[in-house]
Scaffold this motif. Structure first.
Motif, short mmCIF file in Angstrom:
data_model
loop_
_atom_site.label_atom_id
_atom_site.label_comp_id
_atom_site.label_asym_id
_atom_site.label_seq_id
_atom_site.Cartn_x
_atom_site.Cartn_y
_atom_site.Cartn_z
N ALA A 1 0.82 -1.22 0.00
CA ALA A 1 0.00 0.00 0.00
C ALA A 1 0.85 1.26 0.00
O ALA A 1 0.43 2.31 -0.49
CB ALA A 1 -0.93 0.00 1.20
N ASP A 2 2.08 1.17 0.55
CA ASP A 2 2.96 2.34 0.58
C ASP A 2 3.29 2.83 -0.82
O ASP A 2 3.50 4.03 -1.05
CB ASP A 2 4.27 2.01 1.30
CG ASP A 2 4.07 1.62 2.76
OD1 ASP A 2 3.04 2.05 3.34
OD2 ASP A 2 4.91 0.91 3.32
N SER A 3 3.36 1.90 -1.77
CA SER A 3 3.78 2.27 -3.13
C SER A 3 2.79 3.21 -3.79
O SER A 3 3.18 4.07 -4.58
CB SER A 3 3.96 1.02 -3.98
OG SER A 3 2.73 0.32 -4.11
N THR A 4 1.51 3.07 -3.48
CA THR A 4 0.50 3.94 -4.09
C THR A 4 0.72 5.38 -3.67
O THR A 4 0.69 6.30 -4.50
CB THR A 4 -0.91 3.48 -3.69
OG1 THR A 4 -1.07 2.11 -4.07
CG2 THR A 4 -1.97 4.32 -4.36
N ALA A 5 0.96 5.61 -2.38
CA ALA A 5 1.19 6.97 -1.89
C ALA A 5 2.47 7.55 -2.48
O ALA A 5 2.51 8.74 -2.86
CB ALA A 5 1.26 6.97 -0.36
N ILE A 6 3.53 6.74 -2.58
CA ILE A 6 4.79 7.22 -3.14
C ILE A 6 4.60 7.61 -4.60
O ILE A 6 5.04 8.68 -5.04
CB ILE A 6 5.88 6.14 -3.00
CG1 ILE A 6 6.21 5.90 -1.53
CG2 ILE A 6 7.15 6.52 -3.77
CD1 ILE A 6 7.01 4.64 -1.27
N ALA A 7 3.95 6.73 -5.37
CA ALA A 7 3.74 7.00 -6.80
C ALA A 7 2.88 8.25 -7.00
O ALA A 7 3.19 9.10 -7.85
CB ALA A 7 3.12 5.79 -7.48
#
Length: 397
Positions: free
Chosen positions: A120-126
């Motif tokens: 889920a962290d990747s969505t916020a980073i992207a």
């Protein structure tokens, strides 16, 4: 000395005018090294500087010195297991490439605690990267134009054992943006590796950079191994720590040595470099390199491993011809590259040394304007791989 830069052990020197700014220094003091690097990159206005540094440098002093020398220009990078400078392979060096503001819009993000990274962290980073990119593009005094495209680079702690999760999630979140990267090194000590972001070196972390440019580019990967008919099944493993205890129900180290024809021989990094194993994923073979043999004859890998996986002993093809084929393909796509930002597995470099191909490959790297580092693993799109050369080739305007 090639036309593209100094020999691996020569002084720092600006790259030739028709390429992108590249420089290398062997100065031991952090302040002197940073000063030489800044001078070596020339006078062009820079959007970002990427540095690759030998782990022998005092990290805190180097981070401070780079911040002083480059001022408002962001500097990112990582520690290495060897560097690739304008003259090819080198060691105990600080290498840099500058990305001119005229041609690039770049935003970066630090990912802390990658050992606790969740998908889920990747969505916020992207989302953050894409939003910041769009704002930066809109505020440029001279637009890059409608033909501008993006690619992403990941530099990650090479001992975090988190690469698979991070690169897969980021690739999915970035959707159609090609991604490459590599795992930071520490000269085969396997103790601590670091990434550099906003004036500090960080352990257990990653840096993601999103590049947008109107120059032609292509993200690539190559490996010089093909599968053989010698197969092995992982019958005992500790996936969390990438350790294989048993292969074919035998002690892993002993069975691996038997299958590669070196039964009773001490297993060294040179042997692992010359005799990797591959796994078939999505119709393609990917290298799964061994990091070391442990006291109990288990094997620690550089990549994810699990019980039930079928591994195949790989056989090498000529690495120089393989590299020449890669360059031919790159030139078809983007023309003669102004820069290849490359991530080369440390095991590939060890193999070049073992086969006395170091000088030949260094000449090829220099001629084709490769700058980069030797890594503990490489990433391309959603995959974490080993014994691979990956990166981005950037053409002229």
């Amino acid at each position: 000395m090639s036309a593209d830069g100094p020999s691996a052990d020569g002084p720092v020197k600006p790259a030739s005018g028709d390429g992108m700014p590249r420089a290398v220094t062997h100065a031991e003091r952090a302040d002197e090294a940073a000063r030489e690097l800044r001078a070596g990159l020339g006078e062009a206005a820079l959007e970002l500087v990427v540095v690759f540094c030998a782990p022998s440098y005092d990290r805190d002093a180097l981070a401070d010195a780079l911040a002083r020398e480059f001022g408002m220009v962001p500097v990112i990078g990582c520690t290495t297991a060897g560097e690739i400078g304008p003259g090819g392979y080198t060691t105990n060096a600080l290498v840099a490439v500058g990305f001119p503001s005229e041609d690039f819009c770049i935003v970066t993000a630090l990912v802390d605690h990658v050992d606790r990274f969740e998908i889920a962290d990747s969505t916020a980073i992207a989302r953050s990267l894409l939003s910041r990119r769009d704002r930066a593009m809109a505020s440029r005094p001279v637009p890059l134009g409608e033909d501008a495209r993006s690619f992403a680079m990941l530099l990650i702690d090479g001992l975090s054992m988190s690469e698979e999760t991070v690169v897969s999630a980021l690739h999915n979140a970035l959707i159609d943006i090609p991604l490459f990267g590599a795992s930071a090194g520490d000269d085969l000590h396997f103790e601590r590796t670091f990434v550099l972001h906003e004036g500090a070196f960080h352990p257990n972390a990653a840096v993601v950079a999103l590049f947008t440019t109107n120059r032609p580019f292509t993200v690539f990967r190559t490996q010089h191994f093909v599968s053989s008919d010698r197969k092995m099944v992982v019958t005992g493993a500790d996936p969390q720590h990438r350790i294989v205890h048993e292969i074919n129900a035998e002690p892993a180290g002993r069975e691996y040595a038997r299958l590669v024809g070196l039964e009773g021989e001490p297993l060294t990094p040179m042997i692992f470099a010359a005799h990797p194993v591959v796994v078939r994923v999505g119709g393609q073979y990917h290298v799964r390199s061994i990091q070391k043999v442990n006291d109990d004859e288990s094997l620690t890998f550089f990549c994810a491993i699990d019980e039930g996986i079928v591994l195949t002993v790989a056989e090498g093809v000529d690495p120089v011809s393989n590299f020449d084929g890669l360059i031919a393909g790159i030139e078809e796509e983007v023309g003669a590259p102004d820069l290849i930002l490359g991530c080369d597995c440390i095991l590939r470099r060890l193999e070049m040394e073992q086969r006395q191909l170091n000088a030949v490959m260094s000449e090829r790297l220099a001629r084709n304007r490769v700058v980069g580092f030797c890594a503990y693993g490489e990433q391309v799109n959603g995959m974490h791989v080993n014994q691979t050369f990956t990166g981005v080739a950037i053409g002229g305007r």
